[in-house]
Design a protein around this motif. Structure first.
Motif, PDB file in Angstrom:
ATOM      1  N   GLU A   1     -49.926  22.523 -12.788  1.00 38.07           N
ATOM      2  CA  GLU A   1     -48.774  23.542 -12.505  1.00 38.07           C
ATOM      3  C   GLU A   1     -49.343  24.577 -11.525  1.00 38.07           C
ATOM      4  O   GLU A   1     -48.946  25.616 -11.591  1.00 38.07           O
TER       5      GLU A   1
ATOM      6  N   ALA B   1     -48.224  25.160  -8.654  1.00 37.15           N
ATOM      7  CA  ALA B   1     -46.994  25.766  -7.884  1.00 37.15           C
ATOM      8  C   ALA B   1     -46.827  27.326  -8.555  1.00 37.15           C
ATOM      9  O   ALA B   1     -46.212  28.121  -7.941  1.00 37.15           O
ATOM     10  N   ILE B   2     -46.935  27.539 -10.067  1.00 28.49           N
ATOM     11  CA  ILE B   2     -46.466  28.540 -10.359  1.00 28.49           C
ATOM     12  C   ILE B   2     -47.536  29.690 -11.062  1.00 28.49           C
ATOM     13  O   ILE B   2     -47.442  30.464 -11.915  1.00 28.49           O
TER      14      ILE B   2
ATOM     15  N   PHE C   1     -49.439  32.724 -15.237  1.00 24.38           N
ATOM     16  CA  PHE C   1     -48.371  32.236 -14.424  1.00 24.38           C
ATOM     17  C   PHE C   1     -47.857  33.603 -13.564  1.00 24.38           C
ATOM     18  O   PHE C   1     -47.442  34.660 -14.127  1.00 24.38           O
ATOM     19  N   ALA C   2     -47.238  33.171 -12.216  1.00 24.74           N
ATOM     20  CA  ALA C   2     -46.680  34.287 -11.491  1.00 24.74           C
ATOM     21  C   ALA C   2     -45.320  34.282 -11.936  1.00 24.74           C
ATOM     22  O   ALA C   2     -44.554  33.359 -11.913  1.00 24.74           O
TER      23      ALA C   2
ATOM     24  N   ALA D   1     -42.477  35.310 -10.669  1.00 24.87           N
ATOM     25  CA  ALA D   1     -41.143  34.790 -10.034  1.00 24.87           C
ATOM     26  C   ALA D   1     -41.149  33.443 -10.030  1.00 24.87           C
ATOM     27  O   ALA D   1     -40.207  32.716  -9.905  1.00 24.87           O
ATOM     28  N   LYS D   2     -42.392  32.811  -9.689  1.00 19.11           N
ATOM     29  CA  LYS D   2     -42.510  31.449  -9.700  1.00 19.11           C
ATOM     30  C   LYS D   2     -42.156  30.350 -10.967  1.00 19.11           C
ATOM     31  O   LYS D   2     -41.569  29.555 -10.874  1.00 19.11           O
ATOM     32  N   LEU D   3     -42.473  31.126 -11.992  1.00 16.57           N
ATOM     33  CA  LEU D   3     -42.377  30.535 -13.257  1.00 16.57           C
ATOM     34  C   LEU D   3     -40.698  30.698 -13.450  1.00 16.57           C
ATOM     35  O   LEU D   3     -39.984  29.773 -14.069  1.00 16.57           O
TER      36      LEU D   3
ATOM     37  N   GLU E   1     -38.343  30.457 -11.367  1.00 14.72           N
ATOM     38  CA  GLU E   1     -37.858  29.693 -10.402  1.00 14.72           C
ATOM     39  C   GLU E   1     -37.629  28.058 -11.075  1.00 14.72           C
ATOM     40  O   GLU E   1     -36.722  27.452 -10.905  1.00 14.72           O
ATOM     41  N   THR E   2     -38.707  27.880 -11.857  1.00 18.57           N
ATOM     42  CA  THR E   2     -38.660  26.641 -12.653  1.00 18.57           C
ATOM     43  C   THR E   2     -37.836  26.632 -14.034  1.00 18.57           C
ATOM     44  O   THR E   2     -38.022  25.535 -14.678  1.00 18.57           O
TER      45      THR E   2
END
Length: 583
Positions: free
Chosen positions: A281, A283-284, A310-311, A313-315, A317-318
């Motif tokens: 994971e 990317a997040i 987990f970041a 904003a990135k989380l 987005e998914t």
């Protein structure tokens, strides 16, 4: 809009060539309540360390077969759940990490807990029995003390699993092989990525940050994986299938024994930064920081856990998919889930690698709570949030409004003058216990064993230890003054037995929804499972249970605790629900 099923949806609105898409979360107002799932308002259960269980059929660390046996025994005496430490994957190539709270991937299981003689498809194999018997003998010979030798277990258990996999490929019946294939299809891409990580870790080590640059992403791993790793990937998928089946069997055994909830599993705060979850994971995941905690009453020096987060904003987005997958996998085979350090769903404390001061990062609390409610509704799971530490104003109220239960540790429930608060002060919508794996056991508390450790490690000086012991005596006297046990209390009010009865009677008769009894307290263990702030100074995560699983059913101390819980009307049907159903 029409009613939507629980889940994360995409809402697109268009007008001509213009359009806008937003994320729309549809979630139940509440996670399932204890009454919803069990029809009971007040229950009790037992918590223990899976790694410390042992039986006539096992050596090394406890396995899922031991878990099933322990659940059957405790369920038979009236417990509604059996709680254990996290059973997340630790990492096939990782031989030094022993803390269950430092996993490689929280979405997959720790295969070190596989019972080697209970392999699906090889139930009648004499070769399998021979492999298991040899493993048990080797591990028994290597166990020179009451402490677990993890390295010996990992080495010998792993070798045995490879042999059993080869036997499975040659000898297993067609039905078992078909079930395995169906499991792989059902688990899909997440399992394939995880299995690829495990295969690469065998060649390059357990921390992907030290792998060749080309392999440090999933795409690179898939491109550059050698053909020789294909069988290894299949093997690691097979291990997850076996482990999942055995954990499911343990939950079935638990409910068959009469447990209202069955297994109580624990969700760790986060994964190790170089483990499988951060690779899968990537990317997040927040980069360049570790999750930790600021100084508080649990750890005055603060804590850096070397775990990834987990970041936010990135989380988002998914669609929070990775978080949902972990919840779903963990809730799959349990009746109750404890979320460790649930405060991190509201704000998490990040400590930068460059030495800068740590700070709180706000998380999408309402959205994460919605994900918990969605997955809990689907699984029919009761959820407990471990809310110890620096609790923001309104946090517990928000959590309660979503149907999550609080976590009350008696040692930390204090009045304004510093005394331990009586059971009448406990939050009703909570799980209450005297202590946890990170606190002194009841006997350790009684003898001030934790204070001895603080002095030994130079955390306090002689004067500080003297004051701490005086305070402890005041706390013990205060607990014994509750006299909840009355006729059952020991005649010697200064004895450990008297304290033990007072504590557990008070919990049994309190208004809290759930009471957790620590097996260590039942058996009179003095050493804690873990001493926060230490690594090798204290025997963390290595202590075996004092008795084998076979002895649970007729253990006098366990039966006495069960009697106290019965006298407190724990596990009785919910009167309100019963009355309403009559009308």
């Amino acid at each position: 809009m029409p009613p939507l099923s629980s889940g994360v949806h995409r809402l697109t609105v268009g007008s001509g060539a213009a359009s806008e898409t937003i994320r729309l979360i549809a979630a139940p107002q509440h996670a399932p309540s204890l009454q919803d799932v069990t029809g009971r308002a007040r229950i009790w259960g037992v918590n223990t360390a899976l790694y410390g269980l042992h039986s006539d059929r096992t050596a090394g660390i406890g396995d899922f077969g031991d878990l099933a046996g322990a659940a059957a025994a405790t369920g038979a005496i009236g417990a509604s759940f059996l709680g254990i430490n996290p059973v997340h994957n630790i990492g096939w190539a990782e031989h030094d990490t022993i803390s269950p709270y430092s996993p490689s991937h929280r979405g997959f299981l720790n295969t070190a807990h596989i019972a080697t003689e209970q392999i699906r498809g090889l139930e009648r194999s004499g070769t399998t029995r021979a492999v298991s018997d040899e493993l048990r003998q080797v591990l028994a010979n290597n166990s020179a003390s009451d402490l677990i030798d993890y390295r010996s277990h990992y080495q010998n258990h792993s070798a045995a699993l490879w042999v059993l996999y080869e036997i499975f490929v040659r000898e297993a019946d067609a039905g078992a092989k078909q079930e395995f294939d169906e499991f792989c299809r059902e688990q899909g891409a997440p399992l394939q990525k995880f299995a690829l990580f495990e295969a690469l870790s065998v060649m390059h080590g357990p921390d992907w940050r030290h792998w060749p640059q080309a392999l440090q992403t999933v795409a690179g791993g898939e491109t550059h994986v050698p053909d020789t790793a294909e069988d290894s990937k299949r093997f690691h998928s097979w291990l997850q299938w076996i482990a999942t089946g055995q954990l499911a069997a343990a939950q079935q055994q638990a409910t068959n024994s009469g447990m209202a909830l069955g297994l109580y599993l624990d969700l760790a705060v986060g994964p190790r930064r170089g483990g499988a979850e951060t690779w899968c994971e990537h990317a997040i995941v927040a980069e360049g920081v570790s999750i930790g905690a600021p100084p508080d009453f649990l750890s005055p020096a603060g804590q850096k856990w070397d775990l990834a987060g987990f970041a936010p904003a990135k989380l988002a987005e998914t669609g929070y998919q990775a978080f949902r997958d972990i919840l779903a996998q963990t809730m799959r085979h349990c009746g109750v889930l404890r979320i460790d350090h649930v405060l991190g769903m509201n704000r998490s404390y990040w400590i930068p690698d460059d030495g800068s001061p740590g700070g709180y990062i706000r998380q999408p609390f309402q959205s994460l709570l919605a994900m918990v409610a969605i997955e809990a509704e689907r699984a029919g799971t009761v959820v407990i949030g471990e809310d110890l530490g620096l609790v923001p104003d309104g946090f517990r109220e928000t959590m309660k409004a979503r149907g999550l239960y609080s976590y009350s540790v008696l040692q930390y429930e204090k009045t304004a003058d510093g005394a331990i608060a009586g059971p009448d002060h406990l939050r009703p919508a909570s799980l209450a216990c005297f202590g946890t794996h990170d606190t002194p056991t009841l006997k350790g508390f009684f003898h001030g064993h934790d204070i001895d450790w603080w002095q030994k490690l130079n955390w306090i000086d002689a004067d500080g230890a003297l004051q701490a012991r005086a305070n402890r005596q005041d706390e013990i006297a205060g607990i014994c003054a509750w006299r909840q046990a009355s006729g059952d209390a020991d005649s010697d009010e200064r004895s450990f037995n008297h304290l033990n009865i007072c504590v557990h009677s008070a919990l049994a008769n309190s208004d809290v929804a759930m009471v957790s009894v620590q097996l260590d307290d039942v058996l009179g263990e003095i050493e804690a499972q873990n001493l926060p702030g230490t690594i090798n100074q204290h025997p963390n995560w290595r202590r075996r249970c004092k008795i084998p699983v076979e002895a649970f059913a007729d253990n006098d101390n366990l039966l006495k605790i069960a009697k106290l819980m019965h006298q407190g009307a724990r596990n009785a049907p919910d009167a309100k629900r019963e009355n309403s159903s009559d009308h």
